[in-house]
Design a protein around this motif. Structure first.
Motif, short mmCIF file in Angstrom:
data_model
loop_
_atom_site.label_atom_id
_atom_site.label_comp_id
_atom_site.label_asym_id
_atom_site.label_seq_id
_atom_site.Cartn_x
_atom_site.Cartn_y
_atom_site.Cartn_z
N TYR A 80 0.84 -1.19 0.00
CA TYR A 80 0.00 0.00 0.00
C TYR A 80 0.88 1.25 0.00
CZ TYR A 80 1.12 0.31 4.95
OH TYR A 80 1.79 0.39 6.14
N GLY A 81 0.26 2.37 -0.26
CA GLY A 81 0.95 3.65 -0.27
C GLY A 81 -0.01 4.74 -0.68
N PRO A 82 0.52 5.86 -1.16
CA PRO A 82 -0.36 6.94 -1.58
C PRO A 82 -1.16 6.55 -2.83
CG PRO A 82 1.94 7.68 -1.49
CD PRO A 82 1.93 6.21 -1.27
N TYR A 83 -2.40 7.06 -2.91
CA TYR A 83 -3.22 6.82 -4.09
C TYR A 83 -2.58 7.50 -5.29
CZ TYR A 83 -7.14 6.49 -7.28
OH TYR A 83 -7.92 6.21 -8.37
N THR A 90 -1.60 11.29 -4.16
CA THR A 90 -2.56 12.11 -3.41
C THR A 90 -2.45 11.84 -1.92
OG1 THR A 90 -4.37 10.52 -3.40
CG2 THR A 90 -4.13 11.88 -5.40
N ASP A 91 -3.30 12.53 -1.14
CA ASP A 91 -3.34 12.31 0.32
C ASP A 91 -4.09 11.04 0.69
OD1 ASP A 91 -1.90 14.61 0.88
OD2 ASP A 91 -3.70 15.85 1.12
N ASP A 92 -4.86 10.49 -0.26
CA ASP A 92 -5.56 9.24 -0.01
C ASP A 92 -4.57 8.09 -0.02
OD1 ASP A 92 -8.22 10.26 0.13
OD2 ASP A 92 -8.27 10.40 -2.06
N ALA A 93 -4.96 6.98 0.55
CA ALA A 93 -4.15 5.76 0.53
C ALA A 93 -4.68 4.84 -0.55
CB ALA A 93 -4.21 5.05 1.89
#
Length: 174
Positions: A80-83, A90-93
């Motif tokens: 996982y990481g930033p979107y 982005t700030d979303d994951a």
């Protein structure tokens, strides 16, 4: 399998070969009938492991890789990481992947990896993921974990055949 003995830890460089084996075997099982068989048969554990090792030591550091192990044997992997919105982070994951050794499906390993990934992204506005539109079992897995299809669809191609992906979101994360 006793779920209490599943240990989630950061992936190490020495895990690359095993993670690639889990990923390739996972693709070959999960996507049978959804992607061309010749494409799935052509996937190479050694080539995937070589790419994984090269990326593992890369300078970016935005991707977190976790493994699930029991009694010293790696049985699953998540990343996982930033979107990624195109080339923009982005700030979303984003949950990039969750794969479990096909011999250990249904034992709670995928759930443990998903839960750990979501928990580690707490504080992000949302967690998103892409899943093959026709992969009903994966979609049910994510829905049981609180993810919902948000209507977005993206083209994906495997072996020259379109296999569209749909986006799922969990809000709030954590």
């Amino acid at each position: 399998m006793d779920r209490s003995t599943i240990r989630i830890r950061p992936m190490a460089l020495t895990d690359c070969e095993r993670v690639s084996e889990i990923r390739i075997r996972g693709w070959q099982q999960a996507y049978r009938g959804l992607m061309p068989q010749a494409y799935l048969d052509g996937l190479s554990v050694s080539a995937d492991a070589e790419r994984r090792r090269a990326r593992f030591t890369g300078p970016d550091g935005s991707v977190t890789n976790l493994v699930a192990e029991q009694d010293g044997t790696v049985l699953g992997w998540a990343a996982y990481g930033p979107y990624r919105d195109g080339d923009v982070l982005t700030d979303d994951a984003e949950l990039y992947a969750v794969y479990v050794d096909p011999a250990h499906l249904g034992c709670g390993i995928g759930r443990a990896l998903l839960t750990a990934s979501v928990e580690r992204c707490a504080g992000r506005p949302r967690m998103l993921l892409w899943v093959l539109r026709e992969n009903a079992s994966a979609r049910r897995f994510y829905e049981r974990a609180g993810f919902r299809f948000d209507g977005a669809e993206e083209p994906f191609e495997a072996g020259g055949v379109p296999v569209p992906e749909v986006r799922y979101v969990k809000t709030p994360v954590g």
